[in-house]
Design an enzyme around this catalytic site. Structure first.
Site, PDB file in Angstrom:
ATOM      1  N   ASP A 155       0.837  -1.199   0.000  1.00 40.55           N
ATOM      2  CA  ASP A 155       0.000   0.000   0.000  1.00 40.55           C
ATOM      3  C   ASP A 155       0.877   1.256   0.000  1.00 40.55           C
ATOM      4  O   ASP A 155       2.080   1.194   0.286  1.00 40.55           O
ATOM      5  CB  ASP A 155      -0.957   0.005   1.208  1.00 40.55           C
ATOM      6  CG  ASP A 155      -0.241  -0.089   2.547  1.00 40.55           C
ATOM      7  OD1 ASP A 155       0.871  -0.668   2.599  1.00 40.55           O
ATOM      8  OD2 ASP A 155      -0.777   0.426   3.548  1.00 40.55           O
TER       9      ASP A 155
ATOM     10  N   GLU B 246       0.206  -1.447   5.697  1.00 37.06           N
ATOM     11  CA  GLU B 246       1.283  -0.946   6.560  1.00 37.06           C
ATOM     12  C   GLU B 246       1.077   0.526   6.869  1.00 37.06           C
ATOM     13  O   GLU B 246       1.425   0.995   7.945  1.00 37.06           O
ATOM     14  CB  GLU B 246       2.647  -1.161   5.888  1.00 37.06           C
ATOM     15  CG  GLU B 246       3.838  -1.002   6.831  1.00 37.06           C
ATOM     16  CD  GLU B 246       4.324   0.441   6.994  1.00 37.06           C
ATOM     17  OE1 GLU B 246       5.085   0.693   7.934  1.00 37.06           O
ATOM     18  OE2 GLU B 246       3.955   1.312   6.168  1.00 37.06           O
TER      19      GLU B 246
HETATM   20 ZN    ZN Z   1       6.591   2.507   4.001  1.00 45.27          ZN
END
Ligand code: ZN
Length: 452
Positions: A97, A161
């Site tokens: 992401d 994340e």
């Molecule tokens: Zn990162």
């Protein structure tokens, strides 16, 4: 020392071929073109990027598995068999992401993956689709060359994340620990990129620690009432006073092992013999003399707590019964108990505080074989490199994987030209990465991952 000799004499043959150099650029672009913007609160879809990675792993003869806690929030895990079945396994992880990009602010379409004048442009070019691409290029080069790394290598591309990791590494660690069987160490985000601190001086900081996350919610209660009347229990005043105390607090310096090692090496580079552990050591004086290199340690010599959000009231002449604030706190390795005690004191009896989000701090050894091999892998391809360990001010997926007993290092190697400010591109406008830097990264990763 015997161990040291074995490793140094066993430098593997370079497995990086022309195809790997082409592929790292193609994959960086390809992943950037797949928009995996994580707006938080579950608003993200990594699945197409995960499938892109999985197809390329499968084509190299691996057996990637796609794993989702929430539909569309896809993680990929695959295991590369090592040459030594008795060796502990190594985890290599990167997130899929990216943070949002405002296209109007950019000089290129942030989701074009355009390659212009030897530079790949787009969101994720440094954080961290570049690294995902390098890992893909490296394991495919191994398959073509028929070479094996020393240890089993578990490759994990994660979702989420950039938000809570609940759909990503947190989910993998909680629900699929068997996929990481035997992994003792992990190689992940941020580290081993060039930081030019003076003409001719190229630092390569390797991350060997992370501060913990302590996001706090503060609540003050009081007596609601008319704004024209005396009120000794005003929730807004109580909260504001606590927030002001937190903002003004000067946290004491606490030097962790990683920061001491970093300071010692930075000082030595400038010919300043210092012992940060010695009584009377003057940190501010040293930071002042380190110049731009001080940025590598400034944020990690103490705990911190920054007020970021305030909320109270609904009408100007009404005193509300409650007021809330949020504080972004970060704790040093070993610093959480002091952080908690200090917050209790600063908030006082009228304001309650609680953790909204809490993650541990990490610290990895910098005097052992693993750190040494990471350092040597960089030095091998850039003989002028000055590799130093550092502690990250914030956190990465390494925190979640640490729950599986995996010691994490931040190592995403890039050789960047002078004037290229890597840190400002992290989550920044015009995020981009030179093709040459990707080529360097593939070579360093190939050597490091096979030797480790
Ligand atoms: Zn990162």
């Amino acid at each position: 020392m015997a161990d040291m000799h074995t490793v140094t004499s066993e430098v593997p043959v370079d497995a990086v071929d022309r195809t790997a150099l082409d592929e790292v650029v193609e994959f960086t672009s390809g992943l950037i073109r797949i928009d995996t913007t994580n707006r938080g609160g579950g608003d993200c879809r990594e699945r197409p990027a995960a499938e892109y990675a999985a197809e390329r792993l499968a084509a190299a003869g691996l057996e990637p598995v796609l794993l989702e806690r929430t539909p569309g929030r896809t993680n990929v895990v695959a295991r590369v068999e090592g040459a030594d079945p008795t060796a502990e396994a190594l985890l290599v992880h990167g997130h899929l992401d990216v943070v949002p990009a405002e296209a109007a602010d950019w000089s290129a379409d942030p989701f074009s993956g355009e390659v212009r004048d030897g530079v790949v442009w787009g969101r994720g070019a440094v954080d961290m689709k570049n690294t995902d691409a390098m890992v893909l290029a490296v394991v495919r080069a191994w398959a073509r060359a028929g070479v094996k790394p020393r240890r089993d290598i578990v490759v994990a591309f994660t979702a989420d994340e950039e938000d809570s990791a609940v759909d990503g590494s947190g989910f993998l660690a909680d629900r699929h620990p068997h996929l990481f069987e035997g992994c003792t160490e992990g190689i992940g985000e941020s580290g081993a990129f060039t930081v030019h601190t003076a003409p001719g001086r190229a630092l390569y900081p390797i991350a060997a620690g992370e501060r913990g996350t302590a996001w706090l919610k503060l609540t003050a209660h009081g007596t609601a009432g008319h704004g024209s009347k005396p009120n000794k229990a005003n929730a807004v005043s109580r909260l504001a006073a606590a927030v002001a105390r937190i903002g003004a607090h000067e946290w004491p310096v606490r030097l962790t092992g990683t920061v001491v090692a970093c300071l010692t090496e930075l000082a030595a580079l400038q010919g300043l013999p210092v012992d940060p552990r010695a009584p009377g050591f003057d940190l501010d004086a040293l930071l002042g003399r380190l110049g731009p290199a001080a940025a590598l340690v400034e944020a990690t010599v103490r705990n911190s707590a920054n007020p970021t959000m305030l909320s109270a009231g609904y009408k100007l002449n009404v005193i509300p019964g409650q007021a809330t604030a949020y504080v972004d706190g970060r704790t040093l390795p070993g610093g959480e108990a002091e952080f908690i005690a200090t917050l209790d004191e600063l908030t006082g009896p009228d304001v309650r505080w609680e953790f909204q989000h809490r993650e541990i701090a990490l610290e990895a050894p910098v005097d052992g074989r693993t750190y040494r091999i990471l350092r040597e892998s960089v030095e091998h391809f850039d003989p002028d490199a000055h590799v130093v360990p550092f502690c990250m001010a914030g956190g990465t997926d390494a925190k979640q994987f640490s729950r599986l007993g995996i010691t994490g290092y931040g190592f995403s190697p890039l050789k960047l030209p002078p004037g290229f400010d890597y840190w400002s591109l992290f989550h920044g406008v015009d995020e981009r990465v030179p093709v040459d830097a990707l080529h360097f990264g593939v070579r360093v990763l190939d050597r490091a991952l096979r030797t480790l």
